[in-house]
Design a protein around this motif. Structure first.
Motif, PDB file in Angstrom:
ATOM      1  N   ALA A   1       0.840  -1.207   0.000  1.00 57.35           N
ATOM      2  CA  ALA A   1       0.000   0.000   0.000  1.00 57.35           C
ATOM      3  C   ALA A   1       0.873   1.254   0.000  1.00 57.35           C
ATOM      4  CB  ALA A   1      -0.921  -0.016   1.213  1.00 57.35           C
ATOM      5  N   HIS A   2       1.926   1.240   0.837  1.00 53.69           N
ATOM      6  CA  HIS A   2       2.807   2.403   0.957  1.00 53.69           C
ATOM      7  C   HIS A   2       3.488   2.698  -0.388  1.00 53.69           C
ATOM      8  CE1 HIS A   2       6.120   4.439   3.627  1.00 53.69           C
ATOM      9  NE2 HIS A   2       5.475   5.307   2.867  1.00 53.69           N
ATOM     10  N   ARG A   3       3.877   1.624  -1.085  1.00 51.57           N
ATOM     11  CA  ARG A   3       4.526   1.801  -2.395  1.00 51.57           C
ATOM     12  C   ARG A   3       3.550   2.446  -3.383  1.00 51.57           C
ATOM     13  NH1 ARG A   3       8.978  -2.256  -4.980  1.00 51.57           N
ATOM     14  NH2 ARG A   3       9.183  -1.163  -6.956  1.00 51.57           N
TER      15      ARG A   3
ATOM     16  N   PHE B   1       1.080   4.420  -2.543  1.00 50.52           N
ATOM     17  CA  PHE B   1       0.908   5.816  -2.125  1.00 50.52           C
ATOM     18  C   PHE B   1       2.061   6.692  -2.632  1.00 50.52           C
ATOM     19  CE2 PHE B   1      -2.477   4.603   0.780  1.00 50.52           C
ATOM     20  CZ  PHE B   1      -3.255   5.745   0.806  1.00 50.52           C
ATOM     21  N   HIS B   2       3.222   6.070  -2.866  1.00 44.14           N
ATOM     22  CA  HIS B   2       4.358   6.844  -3.381  1.00 44.14           C
ATOM     23  C   HIS B   2       4.359   6.937  -4.899  1.00 44.14           C
ATOM     24  CE1 HIS B   2       7.213   8.004  -0.156  1.00 44.14           C
ATOM     25  NE2 HIS B   2       6.380   7.247   0.540  1.00 44.14           N
ATOM     26  N   THR B   3       3.701   5.984  -5.573  1.00 38.06           N
ATOM     27  CA  THR B   3       3.844   5.932  -7.036  1.00 38.06           C
ATOM     28  C   THR B   3       2.595   6.387  -7.781  1.00 38.06           C
ATOM     29  OG1 THR B   3       3.355   3.565  -6.849  1.00 38.06           O
ATOM     30  CG2 THR B   3       5.656   4.169  -7.132  1.00 38.06           C
TER      31      THR B   3
ATOM     32  N   PHE C   1      -2.432  12.488  -0.822  1.00 35.30           N
ATOM     33  CA  PHE C   1      -2.760  12.257   0.591  1.00 35.30           C
ATOM     34  C   PHE C   1      -1.495  11.970   1.403  1.00 35.30           C
ATOM     35  CE2 PHE C   1      -6.649  11.466  -1.704  1.00 35.30           C
ATOM     36  CZ  PHE C   1      -7.624  12.027  -0.896  1.00 35.30           C
ATOM     37  N   HIS C   2      -0.602  11.167   0.827  1.00 33.40           N
ATOM     38  CA  HIS C   2       0.577  10.740   1.590  1.00 33.40           C
ATOM     39  C   HIS C   2       1.578  11.878   1.798  1.00 33.40           C
ATOM     40  CE1 HIS C   2       3.139   7.827   3.436  1.00 33.40           C
ATOM     41  NE2 HIS C   2       4.103   7.940   2.535  1.00 33.40           N
ATOM     42  N   GLN C   3       1.539  12.890   0.915  1.00 32.38           N
ATOM     43  CA  GLN C   3       2.503  13.982   1.055  1.00 32.38           C
ATOM     44  C   GLN C   3       2.296  14.758   2.366  1.00 32.38           C
ATOM     45  OE1 GLN C   3       2.206  16.994  -1.971  1.00 32.38           O
ATOM     46  NE2 GLN C   3      -0.017  16.964  -1.944  1.00 32.38           N
TER      47      GLN C   3
ATOM     48  N   HIS D   1       2.025  13.389   5.276  1.00 31.28           N
ATOM     49  CA  HIS D   1       2.982  12.756   6.197  1.00 31.28           C
ATOM     50  C   HIS D   1       4.420  13.179   5.860  1.00 31.28           C
ATOM     51  CE1 HIS D   1       4.446   9.902   9.078  1.00 31.28           C
ATOM     52  NE2 HIS D   1       5.113   9.201   8.175  1.00 31.28           N
ATOM     53  N   HIS D   2       4.691  13.340   4.555  1.00 32.52           N
ATOM     54  CA  HIS D   2       6.056  13.694   4.149  1.00 32.52           C
ATOM     55  C   HIS D   2       6.342  15.192   4.247  1.00 32.52           C
ATOM     56  CE1 HIS D   2       7.956   9.925   2.892  1.00 32.52           C
ATOM     57  NE2 HIS D   2       6.713   9.507   2.755  1.00 32.52           N
ATOM     58  N   SER D   3       5.343  15.964   4.703  1.00 31.01           N
ATOM     59  CA  SER D   3       5.607  17.397   4.889  1.00 31.01           C
ATOM     60  C   SER D   3       6.359  17.650   6.203  1.00 31.01           C
ATOM     61  CB  SER D   3       4.293  18.183   4.878  1.00 31.01           C
ATOM     62  OG  SER D   3       3.516  17.875   6.033  1.00 31.01           O
TER      63      SER D   3
ATOM     64  N   TRP E   1      15.493   8.012   6.805  1.00 34.85           N
ATOM     65  CA  TRP E   1      15.897   8.112   5.396  1.00 34.85           C
ATOM     66  C   TRP E   1      14.665   8.133   4.494  1.00 34.85           C
ATOM     67  CZ3 TRP E   1      19.959  10.102   3.460  1.00 34.85           C
ATOM     68  CH2 TRP E   1      21.169  10.046   4.155  1.00 34.85           C
ATOM     69  N   HIS E   2      13.597   7.439   4.917  1.00 32.16           N
ATOM     70  CA  HIS E   2      12.370   7.465   4.117  1.00 32.16           C
ATOM     71  C   HIS E   2      11.824   8.894   4.014  1.00 32.16           C
ATOM     72  CE1 HIS E   2       8.653   6.218   2.298  1.00 32.16           C
ATOM     73  NE2 HIS E   2       7.962   6.805   3.243  1.00 32.16           N
ATOM     74  N   HIS E   3      12.031   9.689   5.064  1.00 33.53           N
ATOM     75  CA  HIS E   3      11.533  11.075   5.090  1.00 33.53           C
ATOM     76  C   HIS E   3      12.552  12.075   4.552  1.00 33.53           C
ATOM     77  CE1 HIS E   3       7.663  10.941   7.348  1.00 33.53           C
ATOM     78  NE2 HIS E   3       8.136   9.802   7.794  1.00 33.53           N
TER      79      HIS E   3
HETATM   80 ZN   LIG Z   1       6.059   7.388   2.640  1.00 31.46          ZN
END
Ligand SMILES: [Zn+2]
Ligand SMILES: [Zn+2]
Length: 257
Positions: A104-106, A108-110, A117-119, A121-123, A198-200
């Motif tokens: 699912a996470h992959r 959300f990134h692709t 939506f996932h951005q 969390h990455h903010s 590193w993911h962030h």
């Molecule tokens: Zn992520």
């Protein structure tokens, strides 16, 4: 993952702060980062209120998965799964749940509409025990539903599922914490702060890497592990400027831009 925090939740939140705030002072990954860093108030609002939407959404998904599983999975198979030793079941649950999380996470990134939506969390620009709670509810519900779709149908015992929930909960706080923990070669097996930091990272080399939630070897299996030795990321976040308040962040992915 709390509802609108009740007294029990508030006690757990307090306990989490009592454990992690001193630990982050004692073993910081980024020594200059403050306890009351940028956006901490907004992340606290996530911690107190986000669980309401997440619990409701996951409740609906879980009910659907259980009804489907009753129709499709033979009772004898579920009985055999539940009869395994508890430790074996816990290991199987964690592995299956993290495979679902990874997939699912992959996505959300692709997939661009999921990334919207996932951005949120990455903010996050300064990671600590509190920051990881900044997740859009739809992101959290769909990602957890992918885990539930793999761990609910086989019929694992309730104990194994509850222990998995507890481990996931504390590990997801740990991996966001501003903590320098070296566990030698275990870094290639378990997700630790260094792995998820590193993911962030805003370093392009780390984009779309380290996508598993608990088991870093899953990323190694699928060729998405990024774990350089000796130094943590310098900076975190994304190029896109995300609004700063809870409600505007929940609505942001729905906007045309
Ligand atoms: Zn992520
Ligand atoms: Zn994260």
């Amino acid at each position: 993952m709390y509802g609108i925090a009740n007294i029990f939740d508030l006690n757990v939140i307090l306990l989490t702060a009592i454990i992690f705030v001193p630990l982050e002072r004692l073993l910081p990954m980024h020594i200059e980062q403050k306890v009351f860093r940028r956006a901490w108030k907004n992340d606290l609002i996530y911690l107190l209120f986000n669980g309401l939407w997440i619990k409701s959404g996951l409740g609906i998904f879980s009910a659907g998965i259980i009804v489907l599983a009753r129709a499709l999975i033979p009772r004898s198979f579920q009985a055999a799964v539940a009869a395994q030793p508890l430790l074996v079941q816990i290991i199987e649950v964690i592995f299956l749940a993290d495979l679902g999380f990874y997939a699912a996470h992959r996505l959300f990134h692709t997939m661009p509409w999921l990334w919207k939506f996932h951005q949120i969390h990455h903010s996050i620009q300064e990671l600590d025990w509190l920051a990881g709670h900044r997740v859009h509810p739809l992101d959290q519900v769909l990602t957890k539903a992918a885990s539930f779709a793999l761990i609910l149908p086989p019929g694992f015992s309730g104990k194994a599922i509850v222990i998995y929930f507890l481990l996931y909960h504390w590990q997801s706080i740990l991996v966001h914490a501003n903590l320098r923990i070296g566990l030698g070669p275990l870094r290639y097996f378990f997700a630790l702060p260094e792995f998820h930091h590193w993911h962030h990272s805003s370093n392009r080399l780390a984009y779309n890497k380290n996508l598993s939630g608990q088991l870093s070897f899953i990323d190694a299996l699928f060729g998405t592990l990024y774990l350089p030795r000796g130094h943590p990321p310098d900076t975190y976040g994304i190029d896109n400027v995300i609004p700063g308040t809870y409600v505007s962040q929940l609505l942001y992915p729905l906007k045309r831009y």
